[in-house]
Each structure stands twice: as structure tokens, then as C-alpha cells.
Design a protein around this motif. Structure first.
Motif, PDB file in Angstrom:
ATOM      1  N   PHE A 128      98.608  38.158  70.316  1.00  0.00           N
ATOM      2  CA  PHE A 128      99.136  38.384  69.433  1.00  0.00           C
ATOM      3  C   PHE A 128      98.929  38.981  68.556  1.00  0.00           C
ATOM      4  O   PHE A 128      98.483  38.634  67.590  1.00  0.00           O
ATOM      5  CB  PHE A 128      99.939  37.484  69.339  1.00  0.00           C
ATOM      6  N   PRO A 129     100.087  40.467  68.521  1.00  0.00           N
ATOM      7  CA  PRO A 129      99.226  41.616  67.171  1.00  0.00           C
ATOM      8  C   PRO A 129      99.651  41.175  65.973  1.00  0.00           C
ATOM      9  O   PRO A 129     101.042  40.495  65.856  1.00  0.00           O
ATOM     10  CB  PRO A 129     100.676  42.385  67.448  1.00  0.00           C
ATOM     11  N   ASP A 130      98.874  41.936  64.822  1.00  0.00           N
ATOM     12  CA  ASP A 130      99.402  40.892  63.824  1.00  0.00           C
ATOM     13  C   ASP A 130     100.547  41.493  63.462  1.00  0.00           C
ATOM     14  O   ASP A 130     101.608  41.269  62.877  1.00  0.00           O
ATOM     15  CB  ASP A 130      98.435  41.491  62.850  1.00  0.00           C
ATOM     16  N   THR A 131     101.402  43.155  64.322  1.00  0.00           N
ATOM     17  CA  THR A 131     102.273  43.284  63.800  1.00  0.00           C
ATOM     18  C   THR A 131     102.976  43.181  65.071  1.00  0.00           C
ATOM     19  O   THR A 131     103.036  43.765  65.970  1.00  0.00           O
ATOM     20  CB  THR A 131     102.846  44.674  63.112  1.00  0.00           C
TER      21      THR A 131
END
Ligand code: KIV
Length: 278
Positions: A268-271
């Protein structure tokens, strides 16, 4: 549907009436996902006490309890829409008296929703089979090699060669007369199994008993090849899932150790990516 309401699928009289028509297809099932796999293809899903060896690592079926059969039976019934569930009576739950057998069979049926039970034994269990069937408990009998008697039989041997053939035939006739709706013939020589099949009016379901039986049963994990080290003669492996699973788990372990898993696509990407213009 509650565990005590009528089963939706095939019932014992229909199985009995299948004698002499298309062969009956039976596999074991122990869980809801397992039942969902066999349901579209099988006439009967047998909640076998083989569950003790297959799922619980027991050395034989002797340690299987009523509680285990109820837990697995309930799980299997949830996964069936058309095949009929038959649930094994575990060792020690029926041999003492017809009354003991009735109490435990009724409990298995009421608490799982399975419409029939299976018990091991021939002529010596006939009185019990008659007691159960007269009181609304459909019984599938099991003769020949009866694994719960492994210690008196002296191993998992073929039963019914030479001098033993007449007594296996007598067992078959006795369970039929007592009201069993079908009978499993386990590790019975194929010629004898064919003769028994011809002389009975109820279906015979073979495991290691040749192709002339009215149906066949296998332990599903055996025919899927889930055990790499267990290869009895009577099992045909239709898949090698044990090998496939071993290869998949080895690949996972190598990728974890090599930091190749998880990839970006599993992370999951941070943004969140910016939304483009509509
Ligand atoms: O317990 C079981 O799975 C059985 C079949 C092998 C017939 O009794």
C-alpha cells in the motif's frame, strides 16, 4: 436452515433406488470448502472418521470422538446443495448396544443436519442396524476391512480371500436384511465384491473392491495427491496437489528470504495517487 430441518438434497431412498442404474460417486469431505468442491460432482459426501488421520494427524481412526464428527459434519452440511451427507459413527459410539447407537446416531443427525449415518460391522451389527432403521435413522453399512477393528484384524489387510469369502457374503446379506440403504465394501477382492453386488438389492460402494460395485468412494485427500508419502494400491491419484503445494510454499519461502515478496503490487503506497481530470 437449522441443523435439524430437512436436508435439501438427495435422501437415502433415492440412493437405494439407484441400484443398477448409473454408478454412485462418493468422496469424503470434512469442511465447508471441501464439501463445496465435491458437491457438484458427487452423489454422497461422506464425513468419514478418516478425518482423524487426514486432518488431525492421528495414527488410526480409533481416537475420533463424537465432538469431532459433529464439528466436521456441521461444516460439511453447510457446503452441500445437492449431494447427500453421510456421517460416520466413531469408534465406541455404537458397539455397546442398539440403544447407545440410537442415542449417538440421533445426536449426529440432529446436531449436523446429515440425513444418514455409517457404521462399521456386518452380521454382528445387524440387530443395531435394524434398531436404528426402524426408528428413523438411515444406515449405510461398512464391511470387509473395517478400519476401526484394525487391532483385531491385525492390520489394513484385504478381507474376503479364500476361507473368508462366505463370511463377507453373510455380512452383506445381514446388513441388507437389517435395513441398511447401502453398504461400503472396503478392500474386498473384486470377484467377491462383484458377487455381493449381484446378490444384493441395495447398492454396494467399493473402496479397493473393483469396478463391479454400484459405486465408488475414495478419501478425497488421497485422490487429490495431498499426501506425498501415502500411496495405497486402491487409490488413483487424479492430481498431485501435495507436490504443487510444496513447490508453491518453497517459492514463497525463497521470495520472502530474497525480499522479492511482497512486490509493490501487493503493498500500500503512503499516499493515494492523484485523481486525473474527469
Ligand atoms: O472414514 C472414511 O473415510 C471411510 C471411507 C474410506 C469409506 O470410511
Amino acid at each position: 436452515m437449522s441443523a435439524t430441518s430437512p436436508h435439501r438434497s438427495v435422501l437415502p431412498p433415492e440412493i437405494r433406488a439407484r441400484k443398477g442404474t448409473a454408478p454412485l460417486v462418493v468422496l469424503t469431505a470434512y469442511t465447508t470448502p471441501g464439501a463445496r468442491l465435491v458437491d457438484p460432482h458427487c452423489d454422497i459426501a461422506l464425513v468419514g472418521d478418516s478425518v482423524g488421520m487426514v486432518l488431525h494427524g492421528m495414527p488410526s481412526t480409533l481416537g475420533v470422538t463424537m465432538e469431532m464428527m459433529i464439528l466436521h459434519g456441521r461444516s460439511v452440511v453447510k457446503g452441500l446443495t445437492r449431494a447427500m451427507a453421510v456421517i460416520d459413527m466413531p469408534f465406541g459410539s455404537y458397539e455397546e448396544s442398539p440403544q447407545q447407537a440410537y442415542r449417538n446416531a440421533a445426536r449426529l443427525m440432529a446436531e449436523t443436519g446429515a440425513p444418514a449415518v455409517k457404521l462399521e460391522g456386518g452380521a454382528h451389527m445387524a440387530e443395531t442396524i435394524a434398531f436404528l432403521t426402524r426408528r428413523g435413522v438411515p444406515v449405510m453399512a461398512h464391511i470387509g476391512l473395517t478400519p476401526q477393528a484394525v487391532n483385531t484384524l491385525g492390520g489394513y489387510k484385504v478381507v474376503g480371500r479364500e476361507g473368508e469369502a462366505d463370511s463377507v457374503m453373510e455380512d452383506a446379506r445381514a446388513v441388507e436384511s437389517a435395513g441398511a440403504f447401502a453398504v461400503v465394501l472396503e478392500k474386498v477382492p473384486m470377484g467377491l465384491a462383484a458377487r455381493i453386488t449381484q446378490s444384493l438389492t441395495i447398492p454396494t460402494i467399493g473402496i479397493g473392491a473393483g469396478v463391479q460395485c454400484d459405486g465408488q468412494v475414495l478419501v478425497v485427500d488421497d485422490m487429490l495427491g495431498l499426501f506425498t508419502d501415502f500411496r495405497p494400491k486402491f487409490v488413483k491419484r487424479y492430481a498431485e496437489l501435495g507436490r504443487t503445494a510444496d513447490e508453491a510454499i518453497a517459492a514463497y519461502a525463497a521470495e520472502v528470504r530474497g525480499r522479492q515478496f511482497p512486490g509493490e503490487e501487493h503493498s500500500f503506497p503512503d499516499t493515494l495517487p492523484a485523481k486525473g481530470p474527469k
